[in-house]
Design an enzyme around this catalytic site. Structure first.
Site, PDB file in Angstrom:
ATOM      1  CG  ASP A  36      17.006 -15.337 -50.145  1.00 45.68           C
ATOM      2  OD1 ASP A  36      18.117 -14.766 -50.117  1.00 45.68           O
ATOM      3  OD2 ASP A  36      16.134 -15.065 -50.995  1.00 45.68           O
TER       4      ASP A  36
HETATM    5  C1  BGC Z   1      17.938 -12.610 -52.676  1.00 47.72           C
HETATM    6  C2  BGC Z   1      18.853 -13.730 -53.129  1.00 47.72           C
HETATM    7  C3  BGC Z   1      20.280 -13.275 -53.056  1.00 47.72           C
HETATM    8  C4  BGC Z   1      20.586 -12.872 -51.632  1.00 47.72           C
HETATM    9  C5  BGC Z   1      22.018 -12.440 -51.409  1.00 47.72           C
HETATM   10  C6  BGC Z   1      18.361 -12.062 -51.330  1.00 47.72           C
HETATM   11  O1  BGC Z   1      17.654 -10.909 -51.025  1.00 47.72           O
HETATM   12  O2  BGC Z   1      16.620 -13.066 -52.619  1.00 47.72           O
HETATM   13  O3  BGC Z   1      18.509 -14.132 -54.422  1.00 47.72           O
HETATM   14  O4  BGC Z   1      21.137 -14.285 -53.500  1.00 47.72           O
HETATM   15  O5  BGC Z   1      19.734 -11.785 -51.288  1.00 47.72           O
HETATM   16  O6  BGC Z   1      22.273 -11.218 -51.960  1.00 47.72           O
END
Ligand code: BGC
Length: 717
Positions: free
Chosen positions: A228
């Site tokens: 993530d």
């Molecule tokens: C979130 C993800 C997301 C990623 C990209 C993160 O903060 O937890 O779900 O896909 O950011 O934006």
């Protein structure tokens, strides 16, 4: 290789050109244009494609469709419908020149107040896994990729970057990994995203046990594993564990990797293994295959899908005296701020830039209803003042809705003289970065005041819940509402879908994918996620706080209805529940056990007066007194009054297995199991007993869960 979006120094030219191509992208794979390797573009999800609509110097606008949120999709219990939504989303991904959508999100609703529950599907691993697979299959039917997330135990937003989920192996396997296992059994997502949190003291993205042991070896996942965004602390450990790509490629992570390569603690083989996975994914992308995207997806067609899907997943909780449907020529009085600004979805990366959000007044008028314009003016004017005052909080802060304004008595009287039916919409907006607080669960004083005033004046009060999270419905059920429609957040078309149901154009067929507890019960759930504002005032340097630094999953497998249904009381509406404008019978249950698959068939008959769909749910329990657990489900087509459909459901016998920690094996206890079919987790129509042979499947043992190491890490983001 395998680094991603953002800030790799010296590569600003790439970043700039990508930004110009698709604003608000989340990341990309590193390109090597001279070797014919393009950048694969990765954008959020899940309720639609998240890209910025405006591009510098370009008069064209690039809007996307806001589709229903995950909980609404799951409430449809309709895999085909969810695949259709996935396909429409995938088409926008393709036609806007994006390669992968970072969706679906499929963490378990461990706590009713989880901030990101709206993005996720359910408290049940089977429903969650099958919905996820349906979404992935739909997206990928368009030749672009899906990325299931967040693996695993990302069940709270509070301190999500550093929270340690302390969970026993049985619970992990049976609940929190099971939904991923089921998704991967039924789909092949191109990507999978690891989560921000630790699991038993090891960061999820650094866990060889989880990534190699479970995902690759046991679940057979062959796609690309990505961290993530900004998650994890040790890039080398991530790559060694098999977290193939690290987002968002901050320079310090690259430095960690380069240093480890130099000193030999990371081998070229290890780098190659990860890079290969990235390349395998890039090879499938439209970018690599030179797809000429149109920048012009058919948004009208997609709005129609969003509207149908929205109505398919809205849940009718109460309908006293057949208060609904109302005639399309009826006069209605619309109350509540949210009637005039519907909430299309949640906050954060799951938010979509859509061109419009349909309003209830327009939707009602569009259906032929007349609405009270003075009331409308009153609310519009109030919204205008709120917007102008700047008192509405920004998205990053806890998103409490504004207080309901007091409707002047003369206005109320006038409205009641013109219309007998009042529709009161109550809104809640939850999202990334914060878990909900109990204040958001309960009805607020200003809402109660409004409901009381409306109840006193109108013969019929319909309450529409425009929320992403579970909320307190007990006072509505007991006092204020003749009918309650749980509309969730259906994206741009929420209001139109609501009106389709209110007028009976669509007969509701949504069923709850989670339990709605009673007012008194929420405080009693044994695993409160209560971030409070303690984070700011506690001297966290020398003290660790439960549910912030670490969270004990002491409830074990008793998550959602597995807990609630075993209690004597506490449930307002159970898992699987939902009303229709007609009635159904479920009869003639037959069970067949062949080739390790259980097949159950039933006759579903529409025994009421309106056409409609029924969701048949199949549960099993081993012993008298055990909670029934969902094994399969099916939704009928629209059945005319008197019409019957034979519905077949099946599940692999292995789903009856429970995990035995001592022997590290999945064990199907031999003996009799009771299978029941019904219309919710507590309402069974028929049952049969099936005999199953004992079976044991050993799996690789994982390292024993480590005790939590105090790290004193607290993050707001
Ligand atoms: C979130 C993800 C997301 C990623 C990209 C993160 O903060 O937890 O779900 O896909 O950011 O934006």
């Amino acid at each position: 290789m395998g680094m991603g979006a953002g800030a790799i120094q010296g590569d600003e030219h790439i970043i700039d050109s990508l930004k110009n191509a698709v604003p608000n992208y989340a990341g990309y794979t590193y390109p090597f244009y001279d070797k014919g390797i393009p950048a694969a573009l990765l954008c959020d999800g899940p309720a639609g494609l998240r890209i910025g609509p405006i591009r510098q110097g370009d008069p064209k606008e690039y809007w996307c469709t806001a589709f229903p949120i995950g909980t609404l999709l799951a409430s449809s219990w309709n895999n085909e419908m969810v695949s259709e939504v996935g396909a429409a989303i995938g088409n926008e991904v393709l036609e806007y020149g994006v390669d992968v959508i970072l969706a679906p999100g499929q963490n378990i609703h461990r706590h009713p107040l989880g901030g990101r529950n709206f993005e996720y599907f359910s408290e049940d691993p089977l429903l969650s896994g099958l919905m996820s697979a349906a979404y992935v299959n739909g997206v990928q039917s368009q030749g672009v990729g899906a990325c299931v997330k967040h693996f695993a135990c990302n069940n709270q937003e509070t301190n999500r970057l550093a929270n340690d989920a302390m969970v026993d192996q049985k619970t992990l396997r049976e609940i929190y990994l099971k939904n991923f296992q089921i998704a991967l059994r039924n789909s092949q997502p191109w990507m999978l995203m690891t989560s921000y949190n630790f699991v038993n003291d090891v960061h999820a993205s650094e866990s060889e046990d989880l990534l190699q042991g479970i995902l690759r070896d046991e679940f057979g996942f062959e796609g690309l594993i990505v961290s993530d965004w900004g998650g994890g602390y040790d890039a080398v450990a991530q790559l060694k564990a098999g977290n193939n790509m690290i987002q968002d490629g901050a320079p310090w992570r690259l430095q960690q990797v380069m240093k480890a390569l130099e000193d030999g603690s990371l081998s070229e083989d290890e780098i190659t293994r990860n890079a290969r996975k990235v390349l395998e994914m890039v090879w499938k992308t439209p970018a690599k295959n030179g797809y000429k995207y149109s920048n012009d997806p058919d948004l009208d067609a997609h709005a129609e899908v969003a509207r149908r899907a929205g109505a398919e997943g809205m849940v009718l909780l109460k309908n006293e005296g057949c208060a609904l449907p109302v005639s399309a020529t009826e006069s209605v009085a619309l109350f509540g701020l949210s009637s005039y600004e519907m909430i299309p979805g949640g906050i954060g990366s799951g938010d979509v830039y859509s061109k419009y959000v349909a309003s209830m007044p327009d939707a009602a008028k569009g259906a032929g209803m007349s609405i009270d314009d003075s009331l409308s003016d009153f609310y519009q004017c109030h919204w205008k003042k709120l917007h102008e005052s700047g008192s509405l909080r920004s998205d990053r802060q806890r998103p409490l809705r504004p207080e309901e304004p007091e409707v002047p008595e003369s206005l109320l009287r006038d409205a009641a003289a013109k219309a007998q039916i009042a529709v009161v919409t109550i809104g809640r907006r939850s999202g990334e970065w914060n878990d909900c607080i109990s204040e958001e669960f309960y009805l607020r004083d200003s809402e109660i005041k409004l409901l009381e005033a409306v109840r006193a004046m109108f013969a019929k009060v319909i309450v529409v819940l425009n929320t992403g999270a579970v909320m307190d419905v007990q006072p509505l059920t007991e006092k204020y509402a003749d009918a309650i429609l749980l509309a969730w957040q259906g994206g741009s078309e929420t209001a139109n879908a609501v009106v389709d149901i209110l007028t009976g154009k669509v007969n509701p067929s949504g069923r709850l994918p989670m339990t709605f507890p009673l007012t008194c019960s929420i405080e009693q759930i044994p695993f409160p996620v209560d971030p409070g504002d303690d984070i700011n005032i506690t001297p966290w340097e020398d003290q660790e706080i439960e549910n912030v630094h670490y969270t004990r999953y002491s409830e074990g497998t008793r998550v959602g209805y597995r807990l609630w249904n075993a209690l004597e009381e506490g449930i307002a509406y159970p898992f699987g529940y939902g009303l229709s404008y007609t009635d159904f019978s479920i009869n003639d249950m037959t069970v067949r056990l062949r080739k390790q698959t259980v097949t159950v068939s039933v006759e579903v008959k529409n025994i009421g007066a309106a056409a409609g769909k029924q969701v048949v749910q199949l549960y099993s329990r081993r012993n008298e007194g055990d909670v029934n657990e969902l094994r399969a489900y099916a939704k009928t087509r629209i059945l005319a009054p008197g019409e019957t459909e034979t519905v077949e459901m099946e599940f692999p016998v292995e789903d009856l297995a429970i995990f035995d920690e001592d022997s590290c094996s999945w064990v199907i206890e031999g003996g009799e199991y009771t299978l029941s079919v019904g219309s919710s987790s507590v309402c069974m129509s028929e049952s049969r007993v099936v005999s199953v042979k004992r079976h044991v499947r050993n799996v690789r043992s994982l390292a024993a869960p480590r005790e939590h190491t105090p790290r004193h890490l607290v993050f707001r983001g």
